[in-house]
Design a protein around this motif. Structure first.
Motif, short mmCIF file in Angstrom:
data_model
loop_
_atom_site.label_atom_id
_atom_site.label_comp_id
_atom_site.label_asym_id
_atom_site.label_seq_id
_atom_site.Cartn_x
_atom_site.Cartn_y
_atom_site.Cartn_z
N ASN A 175 66.42 46.93 69.95
CA ASN A 175 65.16 47.49 70.36
C ASN A 175 64.29 46.54 71.08
O ASN A 175 62.84 47.21 70.93
N ALA A 176 64.46 45.56 70.65
CA ALA A 176 63.56 44.48 71.07
C ALA A 176 63.43 44.47 72.27
O ALA A 176 64.31 44.31 73.30
N GLU A 177 62.28 43.54 72.64
CA GLU A 177 61.51 43.73 74.05
C GLU A 177 62.06 42.21 74.39
O GLU A 177 61.40 40.72 74.89
N ILE A 178 63.46 42.11 74.74
CA ILE A 178 63.74 40.88 75.26
C ILE A 178 64.77 41.61 76.58
O ILE A 178 65.97 41.51 75.70
N PRO A 179 64.42 41.15 77.74
CA PRO A 179 64.88 40.94 78.78
C PRO A 179 66.23 40.23 78.24
O PRO A 179 66.86 39.02 78.53
N LEU A 180 67.98 40.71 78.83
CA LEU A 180 68.86 40.44 79.22
C LEU A 180 69.27 40.34 80.64
O LEU A 180 69.23 41.07 81.42
N PHE A 181 69.37 38.97 80.48
CA PHE A 181 70.16 39.06 82.20
C PHE A 181 71.30 39.57 82.24
O PHE A 181 71.81 40.05 81.92
N SER A 182 71.21 39.87 83.76
CA SER A 182 71.90 41.66 84.53
C SER A 182 73.73 41.10 84.29
O SER A 182 73.58 39.70 85.36
N LEU A 183 74.71 41.43 84.19
CA LEU A 183 75.97 41.22 84.72
C LEU A 183 76.75 41.31 85.62
O LEU A 183 77.47 41.40 86.36
N LYS A 184 75.37 42.03 86.35
CA LYS A 184 76.10 42.81 87.82
C LYS A 184 75.72 41.63 89.14
O LYS A 184 75.16 41.22 89.01
N ILE A 185 77.30 41.52 89.66
CA ILE A 185 76.55 40.33 90.36
C ILE A 185 77.31 41.18 92.23
O ILE A 185 78.58 41.35 92.41
N LYS A 186 76.68 41.47 92.67
CA LYS A 186 76.31 41.88 94.10
C LYS A 186 77.19 41.49 95.42
O LYS A 186 77.44 41.77 95.50
N ASN A 187 77.24 39.55 94.88
CA ASN A 187 77.98 38.79 96.34
C ASN A 187 78.73 37.58 95.29
O ASN A 187 77.30 37.19 94.76
N PHE A 188 79.13 36.37 96.03
CA PHE A 188 79.44 35.85 95.00
C PHE A 188 78.98 34.67 95.50
O PHE A 188 79.10 34.14 96.21
N SER A 189 77.20 34.54 95.21
CA SER A 189 77.15 33.33 95.18
C SER A 189 76.69 32.36 94.43
O SER A 189 75.58 33.20 93.67
N PHE A 190 77.54 31.39 93.55
CA PHE A 190 77.00 30.67 92.78
C PHE A 190 75.59 30.07 92.48
O PHE A 190 75.36 30.84 91.42
N ALA A 191 74.69 29.91 93.16
CA ALA A 191 73.73 29.43 93.98
C ALA A 191 72.34 31.06 93.38
O ALA A 191 71.41 30.09 92.14
N LYS A 192 72.66 32.15 92.76
CA LYS A 192 71.80 32.81 92.51
C LYS A 192 72.43 33.38 91.31
O LYS A 192 71.96 33.78 91.17
N TYR A 193 74.00 33.14 91.54
CA TYR A 193 74.62 34.08 90.24
C TYR A 193 75.26 32.81 89.64
O TYR A 193 76.52 33.35 88.33
N LYS A 194 74.27 31.37 89.69
CA LYS A 194 74.97 30.37 88.30
C LYS A 194 74.86 31.15 87.20
O LYS A 194 76.14 30.39 86.34
N LEU A 195 74.01 31.23 86.42
CA LEU A 195 74.31 32.13 85.05
C LEU A 195 75.18 33.02 84.69
O LEU A 195 75.93 32.67 83.45
N GLN A 196 74.81 34.16 85.70
CA GLN A 196 76.50 35.44 85.26
C GLN A 196 77.70 34.60 85.35
O GLN A 196 78.27 35.09 84.44
N ILE A 197 77.70 33.93 86.40
CA ILE A 197 78.89 33.53 86.29
C ILE A 197 79.68 32.16 86.06
O ILE A 197 80.99 31.95 85.40
N SER A 198 78.46 31.05 85.12
CA SER A 198 79.18 30.43 84.00
C SER A 198 78.92 31.02 82.90
O SER A 198 80.35 30.50 82.22
#
Length: 238
Positions: A175-198
């Motif tokens: 319930n904390a106000e801690i934003p968690l990054f989305s795991l949705k990868i809409k296109n394979f762009s490492f530059a845009k989704y490097k955190l998710q892919i890593s």
């Protein structure tokens, strides 16, 4: 009757059924089967939303059914797991009421699910730990003890204060106000989704080498990476 409109609801009901079976397995101390049914419920939970979007049949009924099903699979189940772990702790007498503290997890999950339904900020990402991730964390704890059993490790997993602290942290983090990054990868762009892919790549490697022990570690890593990512972006803006 629109058959397509009922397909997502069918998957939601299967999620609920899986949670009910998991509760029976916990009662019988079959924590391994309980964990598998929690995983199955989360699998169905993913596909009810997937088919609702695919068939464009998302509606208020589906939203409410989804939360009610999650309340059992991802709310009652982890609370009951903690109740059983605390009940089996030799430090508590047979008449102790302290094991009921485990259901603080259930209360936290209920509050989080209610907030999620009215919070428009969580359409693409999460604020606070999602209840399915929390359920995986707690339902995996008994299996870790079985898989890596030794006196020292067991002493940590079943330490009464360790379990109570985990319970309180769980209710807070959901319930904390801690934003968690989305795991949705809409296109394979490492530059845009490097955190998710890593993160996903590291998670797969950890699962391969550590197996069941990887489950809570991955969830903890997800929260810590999100906190670090938020701090980085805040610092960058200043």
């Amino acid at each position: 009757m629109n058959i397509k409109a009922q397909i997502p609801n069918l998957f939601t009901m299967l999620n609920l059924f899986s949670g009910c079976v998991a509760l029976v397995m916990i009662t019988d101390l079959r924590f391994d089967l309980a964990f598998y049914f929690v995983c199955l419920g989360i699998f169905f939970d993913f596909f009810d939303g997937f088919f609702a979007r695919k068939f464009n049949v998302a509606g208020p009924l589906g939203v409410q059914l989804d939360s009610l099903a999650d309340m059992v699979t991802s709310g009652v189940v982890p609370g009951y797991v903690m109740f059983k772990l605390l009940s089996n702790n030799d430090a508590f007498g047979t008449q102790s009421y302290l094991p009921y503290l485990g259901f603080i997890i259930t209360l936290g999950a209920c509050y989080r699910l209610a907030k999620f339904n009215i919070d428009e900020r969580q359409s693409d990402s999460f604020i606070g730990l999602p209840t399915p991730a929390n359920a995986l964390f707690f339902s995996s704890l008994p299996l870790i003890n079985i898989a890596f059993y030794d006196d020292n490790f067991s002493g940590v997993i079943y330490n009464k204060w360790f379990l109570v602290i985990l319970t309180l942290i769980s209710a807070y983090v959901m319930n904390a106000e801690i934003p968690l990054f989305s795991l949705k990868i809409k296109n394979f762009s490492f530059a845009k989704y490097k955190l998710q892919i890593s993160f996903l790549a590291v998670s797969i490697l950890v699962l391969i080498f550590l197996q069941i022990l990887a489950i809570p570690l991955i969830i903890i890593l997800y929260v810590l990476l999100s906190v670090a990512d938020n701090y980085f972006h805040i610092t960058k803006k200043q």
